[in-house]
Motif scaffolding. Structure first.
Motif, mmCIF file in Angstrom:
data_model
loop_
_atom_site.group_PDB
_atom_site.id
_atom_site.type_symbol
_atom_site.label_atom_id
_atom_site.label_comp_id
_atom_site.label_asym_id
_atom_site.label_seq_id
_atom_site.Cartn_x
_atom_site.Cartn_y
_atom_site.Cartn_z
ATOM 1 N N ALA A 60 74.747 38.156 51.694
ATOM 2 C CA ALA A 60 74.971 36.716 51.747
ATOM 3 C C ALA A 60 76.261 36.361 52.471
ATOM 4 C CB ALA A 60 75.002 36.153 50.325
ATOM 5 N N ILE A 61 77.291 37.157 52.291
ATOM 6 C CA ILE A 61 78.604 36.845 52.851
ATOM 7 C C ILE A 61 78.747 37.293 54.299
ATOM 8 C CG2 ILE A 61 81.069 37.388 52.657
ATOM 9 C CD1 ILE A 61 80.696 37.573 49.683
ATOM 10 N N ARG A 62 78.035 38.329 54.680
ATOM 11 C CA ARG A 62 78.218 38.941 56.000
ATOM 12 C C ARG A 62 78.232 37.935 57.150
ATOM 13 N NH1 ARG A 62 74.441 43.868 57.904
ATOM 14 N NH2 ARG A 62 72.860 42.425 57.137
ATOM 15 N N PRO A 63 77.366 36.909 57.169
ATOM 16 C CA PRO A 63 77.397 35.980 58.310
ATOM 17 C C PRO A 63 78.640 35.101 58.362
ATOM 18 C CG PRO A 63 75.298 35.859 57.123
ATOM 19 C CD PRO A 63 76.241 36.605 56.264
ATOM 20 N N HIS A 64 79.432 35.085 57.290
ATOM 21 C CA HIS A 64 80.524 34.123 57.191
ATOM 22 C C HIS A 64 81.914 34.726 57.356
ATOM 23 C CE1 HIS A 64 77.517 31.281 55.840
ATOM 24 N NE2 HIS A 64 77.171 32.098 54.866
ATOM 25 N N CYS A 65 82.012 36.015 57.665
ATOM 26 C CA CYS A 65 83.349 36.602 57.779
ATOM 27 C C CYS A 65 83.387 37.629 58.895
ATOM 28 C CB CYS A 65 83.783 37.233 56.466
ATOM 29 S SG CYS A 65 82.817 38.664 55.952
ATOM 30 N N LEU B 258 76.600 29.589 37.096
ATOM 31 C CA LEU B 258 75.317 29.308 37.750
ATOM 32 C C LEU B 258 75.153 27.816 38.006
ATOM 33 C CD1 LEU B 258 72.506 30.081 38.766
ATOM 34 C CD2 LEU B 258 71.710 30.026 36.397
ATOM 35 N N ASP B 259 75.538 26.987 37.037
ATOM 36 C CA ASP B 259 75.428 25.541 37.220
ATOM 37 C C ASP B 259 76.308 25.058 38.366
ATOM 38 O OD1 ASP B 259 73.645 25.307 35.144
ATOM 39 O OD2 ASP B 259 75.175 24.842 33.650
ATOM 40 N N ALA B 260 77.497 25.649 38.472
ATOM 41 C CA ALA B 260 78.398 25.256 39.551
ATOM 42 C C ALA B 260 77.848 25.681 40.903
ATOM 43 C CB ALA B 260 79.779 25.859 39.334
ATOM 44 N N LEU B 261 77.204 26.837 40.961
ATOM 45 C CA LEU B 261 76.602 27.286 42.217
ATOM 46 C C LEU B 261 75.581 26.268 42.720
ATOM 47 C CD1 LEU B 261 75.977 31.100 41.538
ATOM 48 C CD2 LEU B 261 77.686 30.108 43.053
ATOM 49 N N HIS C 49 69.428 37.746 41.998
ATOM 50 C CA HIS C 49 70.322 37.096 42.940
ATOM 51 C C HIS C 49 69.583 36.775 44.239
ATOM 52 C CE1 HIS C 49 73.237 38.663 40.122
ATOM 53 N NE2 HIS C 49 72.670 39.828 40.265
ATOM 54 N N ASP C 50 69.590 35.507 44.643
ATOM 55 C CA ASP C 50 68.908 35.055 45.839
ATOM 56 C C ASP C 50 69.894 35.052 47.001
ATOM 57 O OD1 ASP C 50 68.026 32.968 47.854
ATOM 58 O OD2 ASP C 50 66.239 33.119 46.590
ATOM 59 N N ILE C 51 69.638 35.899 47.999
ATOM 60 C CA ILE C 51 70.587 36.089 49.090
ATOM 61 C C ILE C 51 70.774 34.816 49.896
ATOM 62 C CG2 ILE C 51 71.016 37.351 51.234
ATOM 63 C CD1 ILE C 51 69.541 39.732 49.950
ATOM 64 N N GLU C 52 69.684 34.106 50.188
ATOM 65 C CA GLU C 52 69.801 32.889 50.985
ATOM 66 C C GLU C 52 70.614 31.830 50.247
ATOM 67 O OE1 GLU C 52 66.995 29.589 53.279
ATOM 68 O OE2 GLU C 52 66.097 31.273 52.207
ATOM 69 N N GLN C 53 70.399 31.717 48.939
ATOM 70 C CA GLN C 53 71.148 30.750 48.156
ATOM 71 C C GLN C 53 72.632 31.095 48.116
ATOM 72 O OE1 GLN C 53 69.210 30.649 44.383
ATOM 73 N NE2 GLN C 53 67.275 29.886 45.207
ATOM 74 N N VAL D 214 75.896 28.966 49.489
ATOM 75 C CA VAL D 214 77.069 28.686 48.676
ATOM 76 C C VAL D 214 78.346 28.998 49.453
ATOM 77 C CG1 VAL D 214 78.402 29.458 46.674
ATOM 78 C CG2 VAL D 214 75.969 28.956 46.427
ATOM 79 N N PHE D 215 78.397 30.190 50.026
ATOM 80 C CA PHE D 215 79.631 30.583 50.697
ATOM 81 C C PHE D 215 79.791 29.921 52.054
ATOM 82 C CE2 PHE D 215 79.451 33.718 47.400
ATOM 83 C CZ PHE D 215 80.776 33.745 47.007
ATOM 84 N N GLY D 216 78.697 29.514 52.642
ATOM 85 C CA GLY D 216 78.808 28.708 53.843
ATOM 86 C C GLY D 216 79.518 27.405 53.557
ATOM 87 N N GLU D 217 79.223 26.813 52.370
ATOM 88 C CA GLU D 217 79.870 25.571 51.964
ATOM 89 C C GLU D 217 81.326 25.809 51.559
ATOM 90 O OE1 GLU D 217 78.376 22.292 51.894
ATOM 91 O OE2 GLU D 217 77.251 23.528 53.308
ATOM 92 N N ILE D 218 81.570 26.845 50.763
ATOM 93 C CA ILE D 218 82.917 27.128 50.274
ATOM 94 C C ILE D 218 83.887 27.383 51.418
ATOM 95 C CG2 ILE D 218 84.314 28.859 49.076
ATOM 96 C CD1 ILE D 218 82.133 29.091 47.008
ATOM 97 N N LEU D 219 83.453 28.126 52.423
ATOM 98 C CA LEU D 219 84.354 28.537 53.495
ATOM 99 C C LEU D 219 84.540 27.467 54.562
ATOM 100 C CD1 LEU D 219 83.115 32.214 53.871
ATOM 101 C CD2 LEU D 219 85.165 31.412 52.702
ATOM 102 N N LYS D 220 83.866 26.328 54.417
ATOM 103 C CA LYS D 220 84.007 25.253 55.401
ATOM 104 C C LYS D 220 85.323 24.509 55.263
ATOM 105 C CE LYS D 220 79.174 24.039 56.306
ATOM 106 N NZ LYS D 220 78.125 23.011 56.085
ATOM 107 N N MET D 221 85.917 24.527 54.061
ATOM 108 C CA MET D 221 87.098 23.701 53.849
ATOM 109 C C MET D 221 88.235 24.510 53.254
ATOM 110 S SD MET D 221 85.384 21.402 50.856
ATOM 111 C CE MET D 221 84.172 22.080 49.743
ATOM 112 N N PRO D 222 89.475 24.007 53.407
ATOM 113 C CA PRO D 222 90.640 24.704 52.874
ATOM 114 C C PRO D 222 90.507 24.895 51.371
ATOM 115 C CG PRO D 222 91.306 22.926 54.324
ATOM 116 C CD PRO D 222 89.828 22.780 54.114
ATOM 117 N N LEU D 223 91.094 25.956 50.851
ATOM 118 C CA LEU D 223 90.942 26.300 49.435
ATOM 119 C C LEU D 223 91.402 25.176 48.523
ATOM 120 C CD1 LEU D 223 90.322 28.259 47.184
ATOM 121 C CD2 LEU D 223 92.614 29.213 47.462
#
Length: 301
Positions: A18-23, A246-249, A267-271, A275-284
């Motif tokens: 899931a993370i590989r495309p984002h880093c 899970l609810d926060a995800l 664990h759903d890889i696309e989901q 999630v991490f596509g959204e998280i990594l879009k903005m400053p922490l």
């Protein structure tokens, strides 16, 4: 961005995909205390670290249509090799040839054509050891998981050093992701290694804990408090800056129609990737503020 993931089981392998495309740089630190199945048999007869979760992570990142992936994914049926994975046997062979689990994993990963780094938590074999409220000591993940009550204390059967490259990876990370996976058997083992514990506490990386997405059938099902609170109590140190349930995800990617199909799913890889596509879009700092205001199940420590 340099991302380091710590864990084991299916959770870690799916998280890597899931993370590989984002880093730009991805490293996994894999728990090596499993003592069940093919891995357990090899550990008992050959005195090696657990190889199954390492194999699973490497294969998850490889091209699933390739011949070498199919070969190493094969599990024998019948005879003396019944239940053994060829990937586990290959890793065992490489470990014996190199005298180093870390080097063996690097060679195995290279054979699969993976560019990501997979590291065992240690090159030295060790097991989980639980102390129950009665004072009884329970040895090994399988027996600990089968208990009816949570242990009072968890430790390693013998102290081990972090594998080469593990501490440096944590120190150099921009983000450290812990979980998802079984709290006792996937998340805790690496966090009990002294070198790793110190690195996790001292790193300047954002430390993110992902709660298990699938309900556990193990002893952890009797947990009656927040997983992050229980883990910090057992470990004796603060290991994350944010924890996500899970609810926060589902809230993070609420604009995706099929974010959470069922709370019992694997664990759903696309989901997870969404999630991490959204998280990594903005400053922490902005990310944490916005997410907490939208859903209280994400907690900032």
């Amino acid at each position: 961005m340099k991302i380091v993931c710590i864990g084991g089981g299916h959770g870690l392998s799916h998280m890597l995909s899931a993370i590989r495309p984002h880093c730009a740089e991805l490293t996994a630190i894999v728990a090596t205390t499993d003592n069940g199945g093919s891995t357990g048999k090899l550990r008992k007869s050959q005195d090696v670290v657990a190889l199954g979760d390492i194999r699973r992570c490497c294969l998850q990142l490889a091209d699933s249509d390739s011949l070498i992936h199919q070969v190493f994914h094969h599990r024998f049926d019948g005879g003396e090799l019944n239940g053994h994975s060829l990937g586990n046997l290959a890793l065992l062979s490489l470990t014996q040839q190199t005298n180093s689990a870390t080097q063996a994993v690097a060679w195995f990963n290279a054979m699969l054509g993976n560019s990501e780094t997979i590291l065992p938590m240690s090159d030295e074999p060790t097991d989980l050891l639980a102390v129950m409220s009665s004072g009884i000591k329970v040895f090994g993940e399988c027996d600990i998981d089968s208990q009816e009550e949570l242990p009072d204390y968890l430790t390693l059967s013998q102290d081990v050093n972090a594998a080469p490259g593990v501490v440096q990876a944590i120190e150099n990370a921009d983000m450290l992701i812990i979980g998802p996976g079984s709290l006792i058997t996937s998340v805790m083992p690496a966090m009990l290694v002294e070198d790793i514990a110190k690195a996790v506490q001292q790193t300047s990386a954002c430390r993110l804990f992902i709660e298990n997405i699938a309900k556990e059938a193990s002893v952890i099902k009797s947990l009656d408090m927040q997983p992050v609170d229980w883990l910090e109590g057992m470990l004796g140190y603060r290991f994350c800056d944010m924890s996500i349930s899970l609810d926060a995800l589902s809230e993070i990617v609420s604009h995706f129609d099929d974010v959470v199909k069922s709370p019992n799913q694997q664990h759903d890889i696309e989901q997870l990737s969404n999630v991490f596509g959204e998280i990594l879009k903005m400053p922490l700092s902005l990310e944490a503020e916005q997410l907490v205001s939208s859903n209280q199940t994400l907690r900032v420590s």
